[in-house]
Design a protein around this motif. Structure first.
Motif, PDB file in Angstrom:
ATOM      1  N   LYS A  63      -3.369   4.729   5.955  1.00  0.00           N
ATOM      2  CA  LYS A  63      -2.378   3.790   5.457  1.00  0.00           C
ATOM      3  C   LYS A  63      -1.021   4.447   5.231  1.00  0.00           C
ATOM      4  O   LYS A  63       0.017   3.793   5.356  1.00  0.00           O
ATOM      5  CB  LYS A  63      -2.865   3.157   4.155  1.00  0.00           C
ATOM      6  CG  LYS A  63      -4.085   2.260   4.322  1.00  0.00           C
ATOM      7  CD  LYS A  63      -3.786   1.070   5.219  1.00  0.00           C
ATOM      8  CE  LYS A  63      -4.993   0.157   5.349  1.00  0.00           C
ATOM      9  NZ  LYS A  63      -4.722  -1.001   6.241  1.00  0.00           N
ATOM     10  N   THR A  64      -1.009   5.723   4.889  1.00  0.00           N
ATOM     11  CA  THR A  64       0.266   6.388   4.607  1.00  0.00           C
ATOM     12  C   THR A  64       0.845   7.070   5.829  1.00  0.00           C
ATOM     13  O   THR A  64       2.047   7.300   5.910  1.00  0.00           O
ATOM     14  CB  THR A  64       0.098   7.456   3.506  1.00  0.00           C
ATOM     15  OG1 THR A  64      -0.806   8.472   3.981  1.00  0.00           O
ATOM     16  CG2 THR A  64      -0.459   6.839   2.240  1.00  0.00           C
TER      17      THR A  64
ATOM     18  N   VAL B  45       1.654   4.904  -4.280  1.00  0.00           N
ATOM     19  CA  VAL B  45       1.866   3.494  -4.616  1.00  0.00           C
ATOM     20  C   VAL B  45       3.279   3.307  -5.159  1.00  0.00           C
ATOM     21  O   VAL B  45       3.997   2.374  -4.790  1.00  0.00           O
ATOM     22  CB  VAL B  45       0.824   3.009  -5.640  1.00  0.00           C
ATOM     23  CG1 VAL B  45       1.197   1.631  -6.170  1.00  0.00           C
ATOM     24  CG2 VAL B  45      -0.567   2.962  -5.007  1.00  0.00           C
TER      25      VAL B  45
ATOM     26  N   GLY C  83       5.821   3.113  -2.656  1.00  0.00           N
ATOM     27  CA  GLY C  83       5.705   1.965  -1.752  1.00  0.00           C
ATOM     28  C   GLY C  83       5.011   2.298  -0.449  1.00  0.00           C
ATOM     29  O   GLY C  83       5.073   1.539   0.512  1.00  0.00           O
ATOM     30  N   ARG C  84       4.275   3.406  -0.417  1.00  0.00           N
ATOM     31  CA  ARG C  84       3.624   3.842   0.819  1.00  0.00           C
ATOM     32  C   ARG C  84       2.131   3.556   0.843  1.00  0.00           C
ATOM     33  O   ARG C  84       1.464   3.811   1.834  1.00  0.00           O
ATOM     34  CB  ARG C  84       3.864   5.339   1.031  1.00  0.00           C
ATOM     35  CG  ARG C  84       5.336   5.710   1.150  1.00  0.00           C
ATOM     36  CD  ARG C  84       5.503   7.198   1.403  1.00  0.00           C
ATOM     37  NE  ARG C  84       4.760   7.600   2.585  1.00  0.00           N
ATOM     38  CZ  ARG C  84       4.124   8.776   2.703  1.00  0.00           C
ATOM     39  NH1 ARG C  84       4.147   9.633   1.699  1.00  0.00           N
ATOM     40  NH2 ARG C  84       3.481   9.074   3.805  1.00  0.00           N
TER      41      ARG C  84
ATOM     42  N   ASP D 287      -0.801   0.530  -0.492  1.00  0.00           N
ATOM     43  CA  ASP D 287      -1.025  -0.804  -1.055  1.00  0.00           C
ATOM     44  C   ASP D 287      -1.994  -0.720  -2.235  1.00  0.00           C
ATOM     45  O   ASP D 287      -3.159  -0.343  -2.059  1.00  0.00           O
ATOM     46  CB  ASP D 287      -1.605  -1.712   0.031  1.00  0.00           C
ATOM     47  CG  ASP D 287      -1.796  -3.145  -0.445  1.00  0.00           C
ATOM     48  OD1 ASP D 287      -1.513  -3.431  -1.632  1.00  0.00           O
ATOM     49  OD2 ASP D 287      -2.216  -3.986   0.376  1.00  0.00           O
TER      50      ASP D 287
ATOM     51  N   ALA E 126      -3.463  -3.002  -3.709  1.00  0.00           N
ATOM     52  CA  ALA E 126      -4.492  -4.044  -3.668  1.00  0.00           C
ATOM     53  C   ALA E 126      -5.738  -3.598  -2.904  1.00  0.00           C
ATOM     54  O   ALA E 126      -6.783  -4.252  -2.988  1.00  0.00           O
ATOM     55  CB  ALA E 126      -3.925  -5.320  -3.037  1.00  0.00           C
ATOM     56  N   LEU E 127      -5.648  -2.499  -2.152  1.00  0.00           N
ATOM     57  CA  LEU E 127      -6.806  -2.028  -1.402  1.00  0.00           C
ATOM     58  C   LEU E 127      -7.937  -1.659  -2.369  1.00  0.00           C
ATOM     59  O   LEU E 127      -7.720  -0.903  -3.317  1.00  0.00           O
ATOM     60  CB  LEU E 127      -6.445  -0.806  -0.561  1.00  0.00           C
ATOM     61  CG  LEU E 127      -5.533  -1.034   0.646  1.00  0.00           C
ATOM     62  CD1 LEU E 127      -5.109   0.304   1.241  1.00  0.00           C
ATOM     63  CD2 LEU E 127      -6.249  -1.874   1.696  1.00  0.00           C
TER      64      LEU E 127
ATOM     65  N   ARG F  23       5.437  -1.056  -9.436  1.00  0.00           N
ATOM     66  CA  ARG F  23       5.463  -1.398  -8.010  1.00  0.00           C
ATOM     67  C   ARG F  23       4.497  -2.541  -7.741  1.00  0.00           C
ATOM     68  O   ARG F  23       4.818  -3.481  -7.006  1.00  0.00           O
ATOM     69  CB  ARG F  23       5.084  -0.172  -7.191  1.00  0.00           C
ATOM     70  CG  ARG F  23       4.920  -0.429  -5.703  1.00  0.00           C
ATOM     71  CD  ARG F  23       6.241  -0.610  -5.007  1.00  0.00           C
ATOM     72  NE  ARG F  23       7.031   0.617  -5.066  1.00  0.00           N
ATOM     73  CZ  ARG F  23       8.180   0.780  -4.404  1.00  0.00           C
ATOM     74  NH1 ARG F  23       8.664  -0.211  -3.678  1.00  0.00           N
ATOM     75  NH2 ARG F  23       8.856   1.906  -4.503  1.00  0.00           N
ATOM     76  N   ASN F  24       3.308  -2.486  -8.336  1.00  0.00           N
ATOM     77  CA  ASN F  24       2.303  -3.523  -8.125  1.00  0.00           C
ATOM     78  C   ASN F  24       2.770  -4.871  -8.652  1.00  0.00           C
ATOM     79  O   ASN F  24       2.556  -5.907  -8.027  1.00  0.00           O
ATOM     80  CB  ASN F  24       0.995  -3.125  -8.810  1.00  0.00           C
ATOM     81  CG  ASN F  24      -0.122  -4.121  -8.566  1.00  0.00           C
ATOM     82  OD1 ASN F  24      -0.362  -4.512  -7.435  1.00  0.00           O
ATOM     83  ND2 ASN F  24      -0.801  -4.527  -9.613  1.00  0.00           N
TER      84      ASN F  24
ATOM     85  N   ASP G 296       0.395 -14.723  -2.514  1.00  0.00           N
ATOM     86  CA  ASP G 296      -0.882 -14.251  -3.040  1.00  0.00           C
ATOM     87  C   ASP G 296      -1.502 -15.288  -3.967  1.00  0.00           C
ATOM     88  O   ASP G 296      -2.708 -15.546  -3.919  1.00  0.00           O
ATOM     89  CB  ASP G 296      -0.667 -12.929  -3.785  1.00  0.00           C
ATOM     90  CG  ASP G 296      -1.931 -12.085  -3.857  1.00  0.00           C
ATOM     91  OD1 ASP G 296      -2.776 -12.217  -2.956  1.00  0.00           O
ATOM     92  OD2 ASP G 296      -2.079 -11.308  -4.813  1.00  0.00           O
TER      93      ASP G 296
END
Length: 209
Positions: free
Chosen positions: A7-8, A54, A57-58, A60, A62-63, A84-85, A119
């Motif tokens: 992801k990153t 997180v 911003g790199r 997520d 929510a994962l 951030r969340n 969401d």
């Protein structure tokens, strides 16, 4: 671990530098069977790195795999990751008393973001499930849903409702206590604050629903 790297876009060497290990060690971990355990001594550093990713911003939050690492972690990086969340700015009041208006302002910031609105809409069944917790829960959630779906209100007037409903969906363990009010108050109170805001507003404007 593999999900975080994918992801990153970090290489094993880059991720290893973040937690103070060699890329060779990270590659060795990645070759382990799925049920292979990473030594517990390294978990705090891995959690801290995920929090930082997180916050940047790199990654997520929510994962599910990320949340399993982040739950119950409190740190300065945790503060930034939670902001951030929630979609709040870095300048959100820290360590000071928070007024009702500041709380509503925070909900407005959260609800003004299209991804948060989406969401809430996509996860409407999850929101509605909270109505089973009691009559007052049902009343508050229904009030906010009526706001969100009202054709008589423009979108900006719905932001606080969206913000409160999104907060309801946010894992409470992911919000550190050092975020004023948001880290300490429960979902029920947030819903009540937002619902009462609209109730008072409707009373000020007859016929508004």
């Amino acid at each position: 671990m593999l999900i975080v790297l994918n992801k990153t876009g970090d290489s094993p060497e880059e991720f290893g530098r973040r937690i103070g290990l060699s890329g060779m060690t990270i590659r060795r971990w990645l070759r382990k069977p799925e049920d292979g355990r990473i030594p517990r001594v390294y978990l705090p550093a891995i959690r801290e790195t995920c929090l930082a990713l997180v916050a940047e911003g790199r990654l997520d939050p929510a994962l599910p795999e990320v949340q399993s690492l982040l739950f119950s972690v409190a740190s300065s990086a945790g503060y930034m990751a939670a902001l951030r969340n929630l979609g709040l700015g870095e300048s959100f009041t820290q360590g000071r008393p928070v007024s009702r208006d500041q709380i509503l302002s925070g909900l407005l910031q959260i609800g003004s973001q299209l991804p948060k609105q989406t969401d809430v809409e996509v996860r409407s069944s999850e929101v509605s499930a909270f109505k089973k917790l009691g009559e007052e829960w049902s009343s508050r959630i229904t009030t906010l849903w009526n706001i969100v779906r009202s054709r008589k209100r423009d979108l900006p007037d719905k932001f606080i409702a969206y913000g409160a409903l999104f907060y309801l969906l946010t894992p409470v363990d992911f919000i550190p206590d050092n975020i004023p009010f948001f880290g300490l108050i429960d979902d029920f109170a947030i819903l009540g604050l937002a619902a009462s805001y609209y109730t008072r507003k409707s009373a000020e404007i007859p016929g508004r629903r």
